[in-house]
Structures are given as structure tokens and as C-alpha cells.
Design a protein around this motif. Sequence first.
Motif, PDB file in Angstrom:
ATOM      1  N   LYS A  70       2.702 -13.914   2.576  1.00  0.00           N
ATOM      2  CA  LYS A  70       4.089 -14.343   2.361  1.00  0.00           C
ATOM      3  C   LYS A  70       4.943 -13.211   1.790  1.00  0.00           C
ATOM      4  O   LYS A  70       5.711 -13.402   0.831  1.00  0.00           O
ATOM      5  N   LEU A  71       4.799 -12.055   2.398  1.00  0.00           N
ATOM      6  CA  LEU A  71       5.553 -10.880   1.966  1.00  0.00           C
ATOM      7  C   LEU A  71       6.817 -10.698   2.805  1.00  0.00           C
ATOM      8  O   LEU A  71       7.063  -9.652   3.417  1.00  0.00           O
ATOM      9  N   LYS A  72       7.607 -11.773   2.840  1.00  0.00           N
ATOM     10  CA  LYS A  72       8.903 -11.748   3.521  1.00  0.00           C
ATOM     11  C   LYS A  72       9.949 -12.298   2.570  1.00  0.00           C
ATOM     12  O   LYS A  72       9.659 -13.144   1.714  1.00  0.00           O
ATOM     13  N   ARG A  73      11.161 -11.824   2.702  1.00  0.00           N
ATOM     14  CA  ARG A  73      12.265 -12.370   1.909  1.00  0.00           C
ATOM     15  C   ARG A  73      13.510 -12.401   2.792  1.00  0.00           C
ATOM     16  O   ARG A  73      13.578 -11.709   3.804  1.00  0.00           O
ATOM     17  N   LYS A  74      14.476 -13.212   2.406  1.00  0.00           N
ATOM     18  CA  LYS A  74      15.698 -13.340   3.199  1.00  0.00           C
ATOM     19  C   LYS A  74      16.824 -12.512   2.599  1.00  0.00           C
ATOM     20  O   LYS A  74      17.084 -12.563   1.395  1.00  0.00           O
TER      21      LYS A  74
END
Length: 270
Positions: A158-162
Motif C-alpha cells: 500500500k505504498l500509494k498516495r493521492k
Amino acid sequence: MKKVIGLAAAIGLMTTSLVQADSTITVSGSTSVTNVMEVLSENYKQTAGKTVEVQGTGSSAGIRAAKDGTSMIGMSSREVKTNEMSADTKGTVIARDGIAIAVNNSNPIKNLTKEQVAKIYRGEVKNWKEVGGENKPIVVVTRDTASGTRGAFEDILKLKRKVNGIKVSAIAATAQVGNGNGMVKTIVANNPFAIGYISLGSVDSSLKALAVDGYKASDNNIAAGDYTIARPFVLLMKDDVNKEAREFVNYILSDTGQNIIVNEGYIRVN
């Protein structure tokens, strides 16, 4: 007469070249899949007499190549997103692979949790002492953005960001970037404070693979679902790809091909 013979010879050469070109199976994409694909292609040439050209261009490039037909077969080392596919392009899983969290052999750390790994890559944990190691700064090593290994790693951890409604990588901008498993291995093997991630099939004695959440990165633990940082190896083809390409994929899925996959350190799918 000489001109006629010369023309006939030229046509013969052109025909031979076309036949050779048609019989060559082209494969491109993931550098992680490339390693085992080269072994499979060498064995296939010995048994079937067919030439397979393999190029490691990255998963994203491999998916595009299969979709637009510039390669007969595309390789991806991550799940292929729906919006990357076309109606006439299909994917086939040929193997499964763990993503090993690798450190230098001198590093005393043997186990990290998934959350600790994620925090290290976000830049929230910056010193080894914060996870039970020495009082030394952590040197974070990642893959380039076109890498399927990186894509799978980011999805799993979960190494995503918006940012402005768009998903972007949450991996710290200060991370060193290695182009391919080999480069990441070299950086980690030569830096006692480095951490990186590579295909499990690429792990050797030059570095150490950590256990994650108490489970070692092994075929049995991946197959059992205990070691969860794992991903599929996918081959993509258009519906109208020639029969030579389909026969090669069938060979990979056969018992012979799957045994080669196991011998190269990956997990068979049948």
C-alpha cells in the motif's frame, strides 16, 4: 540468363529471410520474468528448434508491446490492470514469485513486519535502531517506476498516495533507484546499511533475504499464503497471435516447462 539467376537467388534469399523472421518468437517486458524466460527459450530451441528472442524492457513496456503487437508475447511481473488491457489481449499466469526484502549480509536484522518495511520505504523509519538494528541510517533502494516488481511491491505494501486525485508512489524521493534486479543486488551487497527488494528467484549468497511477519521468503511459505509479498508472472498475447507463440506458451505450461520454472527458483502454477 545471369540476370534471371541473380533475380531468382535474390528472391530465394528474401523468402528465406521472411521464413526465418516468421518463425522467430518475440517476447519482451519484465526484467524479472526475463531471467527464467531466457532459460525456457534456450530449452525450447533445443527441443522444438524454434528461436525465441527475449528482451527485458520492463512490465509496463511489455504490456504495451503485447497490446499493440510489437511483440508476440509481453511479460509482466505484476497483476495487469483492466485499463491496461484491450478486448483482444489475454493474460496467462505461468509462475509465481516472491519479492524478497534484501539486506547486506552484515546486517544483524533477520525479520521485519510488513508495516515496518512500508514505513522504511515511506521514509517514516530512517534508522536501523528503530527496528532493532544498529544506530545507522537506512539506505533505501527501490526500482524504477516502469518496473513490475516495484508496481507489485507498492500494491502489496500500500505504498500509494493521492495527489490532486491522482495515485502516485509513496516511496520516499530520497530512495536510490536500481534499474533491474541485478543493480539492486549490487547496491545492497556493497552497502552494509542498504535495504532493497528483488525477485526471490534472484536471491543468492551476495545478500540476505529477511523473513516478513515471521515467515521466511520460501516457495512453501508463498504457496501456503504465509509469506504475502508475492506476485504472478504473466504472459500477454493478442487473440490473433501466430500459432508458434501459442505453442511456446503451451510448452511453458507443460510439465517440462513448469519443471524448468521450479529449477530456476520460482513456483509452478500447475
